[in-house]
Design a protein around this motif. Structure first.
Motif, PDB file in Angstrom:
ATOM      1  N   GLU A  70      -8.167  49.710  45.079  1.00  0.00           N
ATOM      2  CA  GLU A  70      -8.283  49.719  43.610  1.00  0.00           C
ATOM      3  C   GLU A  70      -7.487  50.871  43.006  1.00  0.00           C
ATOM      4  OE1 GLU A  70      -9.510  47.209  41.882  1.00  0.00           O
ATOM      5  OE2 GLU A  70      -9.926  46.265  43.813  1.00  0.00           O
ATOM      6  N   ALA A  71      -7.524  52.023  43.682  1.00  0.00           N
ATOM      7  CA  ALA A  71      -6.754  53.180  43.178  1.00  0.00           C
ATOM      8  C   ALA A  71      -5.262  52.857  43.240  1.00  0.00           C
ATOM      9  CB  ALA A  71      -7.079  54.421  43.989  1.00  0.00           C
ATOM     10  N   ASN A  72      -4.835  52.242  44.334  1.00  0.00           N
ATOM     11  CA  ASN A  72      -3.419  51.859  44.443  1.00  0.00           C
ATOM     12  C   ASN A  72      -3.025  50.900  43.334  1.00  0.00           C
ATOM     13  OD1 ASN A  72      -2.309  53.310  46.574  1.00  0.00           O
ATOM     14  ND2 ASN A  72      -3.279  51.991  48.096  1.00  0.00           N
ATOM     15  N   PHE A 127     -10.906  53.162  33.124  1.00  0.00           N
ATOM     16  CA  PHE A 127     -11.695  52.005  33.542  1.00  0.00           C
ATOM     17  C   PHE A 127     -11.514  50.794  32.630  1.00  0.00           C
ATOM     18  CE2 PHE A 127     -13.815  55.650  35.582  1.00  0.00           C
ATOM     19  CZ  PHE A 127     -13.532  55.286  36.890  1.00  0.00           C
ATOM     20  N   ARG A 128     -10.914  51.011  31.465  1.00  0.00           N
ATOM     21  CA  ARG A 128     -10.570  49.854  30.621  1.00  0.00           C
ATOM     22  C   ARG A 128      -9.374  49.103  31.204  1.00  0.00           C
ATOM     23  NH1 ARG A 128     -11.807  52.662  26.113  1.00  0.00           N
ATOM     24  NH2 ARG A 128      -9.659  53.352  25.750  1.00  0.00           N
ATOM     25  N   GLN A 129      -8.495  49.831  31.906  1.00  0.00           N
ATOM     26  CA  GLN A 129      -7.278  49.199  32.472  1.00  0.00           C
ATOM     27  C   GLN A 129      -7.564  48.503  33.797  1.00  0.00           C
ATOM     28  OE1 GLN A 129      -4.878  49.972  30.450  1.00  0.00           O
ATOM     29  NE2 GLN A 129      -5.550  51.908  29.608  1.00  0.00           N
ATOM     30  N   THR A 130      -8.771  48.695  34.332  1.00  0.00           N
ATOM     31  CA  THR A 130      -9.011  48.285  35.724  1.00  0.00           C
ATOM     32  C   THR A 130     -10.262  47.421  35.834  1.00  0.00           C
ATOM     33  OG1 THR A 130     -10.137  50.406  35.970  1.00  0.00           O
ATOM     34  CG2 THR A 130      -7.888  50.304  36.789  1.00  0.00           C
ATOM     35  N   PRO A 131     -10.384  46.605  36.897  1.00  0.00           N
ATOM     36  CA  PRO A 131     -11.569  45.753  37.032  1.00  0.00           C
ATOM     37  C   PRO A 131     -12.827  46.585  37.297  1.00  0.00           C
ATOM     38  CG  PRO A 131     -10.084  45.515  38.924  1.00  0.00           C
ATOM     39  CD  PRO A 131      -9.393  46.402  37.940  1.00  0.00           C
ATOM     40  N   ILE A 133     -14.919  46.490  39.443  1.00  0.00           N
ATOM     41  CA  ILE A 133     -15.121  46.821  40.847  1.00  0.00           C
ATOM     42  C   ILE A 133     -14.607  48.246  41.157  1.00  0.00           C
ATOM     43  CG2 ILE A 133     -12.945  45.859  41.711  1.00  0.00           C
ATOM     44  CD1 ILE A 133     -14.540  44.599  43.928  1.00  0.00           C
ATOM     45  N   PHE A 134     -13.603  48.701  40.404  1.00  0.00           N
ATOM     46  CA  PHE A 134     -13.052  50.045  40.616  1.00  0.00           C
ATOM     47  C   PHE A 134     -14.119  51.081  40.262  1.00  0.00           C
ATOM     48  CE2 PHE A 134      -9.636  53.333  39.176  1.00  0.00           C
ATOM     49  CZ  PHE A 134      -9.658  53.938  40.417  1.00  0.00           C
ATOM     50  N   ARG A 135     -14.724  50.899  39.064  1.00  0.00           N
ATOM     51  CA  ARG A 135     -15.727  51.884  38.641  1.00  0.00           C
ATOM     52  C   ARG A 135     -16.924  51.869  39.589  1.00  0.00           C
ATOM     53  NH1 ARG A 135     -18.631  51.097  33.334  1.00  0.00           N
ATOM     54  NH2 ARG A 135     -20.601  51.772  34.219  1.00  0.00           N
ATOM     55  N   GLU A 136     -17.316  50.657  40.013  1.00  0.00           N
ATOM     56  CA  GLU A 136     -18.469  50.567  40.928  1.00  0.00           C
ATOM     57  C   GLU A 136     -18.183  51.308  42.225  1.00  0.00           C
ATOM     58  OE1 GLU A 136     -19.494  46.343  38.912  1.00  0.00           O
ATOM     59  OE2 GLU A 136     -18.963  46.297  41.058  1.00  0.00           O
ATOM     60  N   ALA A 137     -16.952  51.117  42.737  1.00  0.00           N
ATOM     61  CA  ALA A 137     -16.582  51.782  43.997  1.00  0.00           C
ATOM     62  C   ALA A 137     -16.536  53.301  43.798  1.00  0.00           C
ATOM     63  CB  ALA A 137     -15.235  51.263  44.491  1.00  0.00           C
ATOM     64  N   VAL A 138     -16.012  53.749  42.644  1.00  0.00           N
ATOM     65  CA  VAL A 138     -15.955  55.194  42.349  1.00  0.00           C
ATOM     66  C   VAL A 138     -17.374  55.764  42.338  1.00  0.00           C
ATOM     67  CG1 VAL A 138     -15.522  56.836  40.461  1.00  0.00           C
ATOM     68  CG2 VAL A 138     -13.746  55.232  41.123  1.00  0.00           C
ATOM     69  N   GLU A 139     -18.298  55.028  41.686  1.00  0.00           N
ATOM     70  CA  GLU A 139     -19.669  55.540  41.568  1.00  0.00           C
ATOM     71  C   GLU A 139     -20.335  55.638  42.934  1.00  0.00           C
ATOM     72  OE1 GLU A 139     -20.676  54.450  36.955  1.00  0.00           O
ATOM     73  OE2 GLU A 139     -21.163  52.949  38.497  1.00  0.00           O
TER      74      GLU A 139
END
Ligand SMILES: C=C1C[C@]23C[C@@]1(O)CC[C@H]2[C@@]12CC[C@H](O)[C@@](C)(C(=O)O1)[C@H]2[C@@H]3C(=O)O
Ligand SMILES: O=C(O)CCC(=O)C(=O)O
Ligand SMILES: [Fe+2]
Length: 336
Positions: A70-72, A127-131, A133-139
């Protein structure tokens, strides 16, 4: 288990008498957190290097893969989309500029505060630019990193017989803990002839400790006590722990915050995720009285984490930030 680190053969590291003399490799411990001897190994490594590797950490590998993917994807967005989450102030998306005082490197990054994921406008824009799932994984990742850093601090407290034993780990477990997560992307430098450049200039981390994970691209180097720089072989399934300035102060200099830097790689991009375990802003930081029974032996003045942070943000990356907080000892050489 140990990791073999190779001294970097820059001119300054060549043996002064015999320039052909090959510097010897350095052995850094790889600590298994489930090993009954782990706390002794950790303390030894923090005293000797301010750095060690953690294996058998229990973080699920697919979380690491997912966060990396997701970061990539974020870093692959167009420059104009990424810029909507920047410039970092200090949180949000940053490109080449590190901190507010003119430091630059071949790096783009996202800096997130654990407690301000959506409260900071810049971070919210990431997080507006990304799905989702990215924020969930970060958390989830931040929770895991809190777990690793508090476990390491618990072990340090046990080994050093710090009372109360939760003194250090509580600083990063409480909800007020001022911890951050940084994702650094170092693009490959397509250069002929291949030439390494500074990705992230030399510095120490200001917090208690940092937990670093990267993809399988080299670039990270640490500085030993004798000033030799050594390259750290990447290992995407392990974590590296870096002692920060605050832990140096609390242990009255017994642990040293380790200088480190990242050089760019000419062939592959490097992606690192680094969790900075910081105390609450109002926490008073000083050498622990159980480690320094005589007040006169304290090497540092007391300060709050908030004071240290504001002072750090007035410095350049490579400055020796702790200098301002050192005590003038009555009989130090400079006073004679
Ligand atoms: C130049 C700077 C960037 C930094 C804040 C500072 O003024 C000095 C310390 C830098 C550092 C190093 C470790 C972490 O990457 C960081 C987030 C931190 O807490 O201190 C950075 C700061 C930053 O990039 O904003
Ligand atoms: O990218 C890395 O491997 C290290 C980054 C680092 O030291 C930092 O972000 O403070
Ligand atoms: Fe760092």
């Amino acid at each position: 288990m140990v990791v073999v680190l190779q001294p970097v053969t820059l001119e300054s590291n060549v043996h002064p008498v015999n320039p052909k003399c090959k510097p010897s490799p350095v052995l850094i411990p790889a600590v298994d957190l489930t090993d009954p001897d782990a706390k002794t190994q950790i303390v030894k490594a923090c005293e000797e290097f301010g750095f060690f590797k953690v294996v058998n950490h229990g973080v699920r590998p697919d979380l690491l893969t997912q966060l990396e993917q997701e970061a990539n994807k974020f870093f692959a967005l167009s420059q104009s989309l990424k810029d909507k989450a920047g410039p970092a102030d200090p949180f949000g998306y940053g490109n080449k500029r590190i901190g507010p005082n003119g430091d630059v490197g071949w790096v783009e990054y996202i800096l997130l505060n654990v407690n301000l994921l959506l409260a900071s406008t810049k971070t919210a824009a990431v997080f507006r630019q990304t799905p989702a799932i990215f924020r969930e994984a970060v958390e989830e990742y931040m929770e895991e990193m809190k777990g690793i850093s508090s476990k390491v601090l618990e072990m340090v407290a046990k080994e050093l017989m710090i009372e109360p034993q939760e003194k250090l780990s509580e600083l990063v477990k409480v909800k007020e803990s001022d911890s951050c997560l940084r994702m650094n992307h170092y693009p490959e430098k397509d250069k002929t002839p291949a030439k390494e450049e500074i990705g992230f200039g030399e510095h120490t981390d200001p917090q208690l400790l940092s937990v670093l994970r990267s993809n399988d691209t080299e670039g990270l180097q640490i500085c030993l006590k004798d000033g030799t720089w050594v390259a750290v072989p990447p290992d995407h399934s392990s974590f590296f722990v870096i002692v920060g300035d605050t832990l140096q102060v609390m242990t009255n200099g017994r642990f040293k915050s380790v200088k480190h830097r990242v050089l760019t790689n000419t062939k592959r991009s490097r992606l690192s995720m680094i969790y900075f375990a910081g105390p609450p802003l109002t926490e008073k930081i000083a050498p622990l009285s159980c480690l320094v029974p005589n007040q006169e032996d304290c090497l540092y003045k007391e300060f709050t984490w908030s004071q240290y942070k504001s002072s750090a943000y007035k410095t350049k990356l490579g400055d020796y930030r702790l200098g301002l907080f050192e005590k003038q000892l009555p009989f130090s050489i400079s006073n004679v």
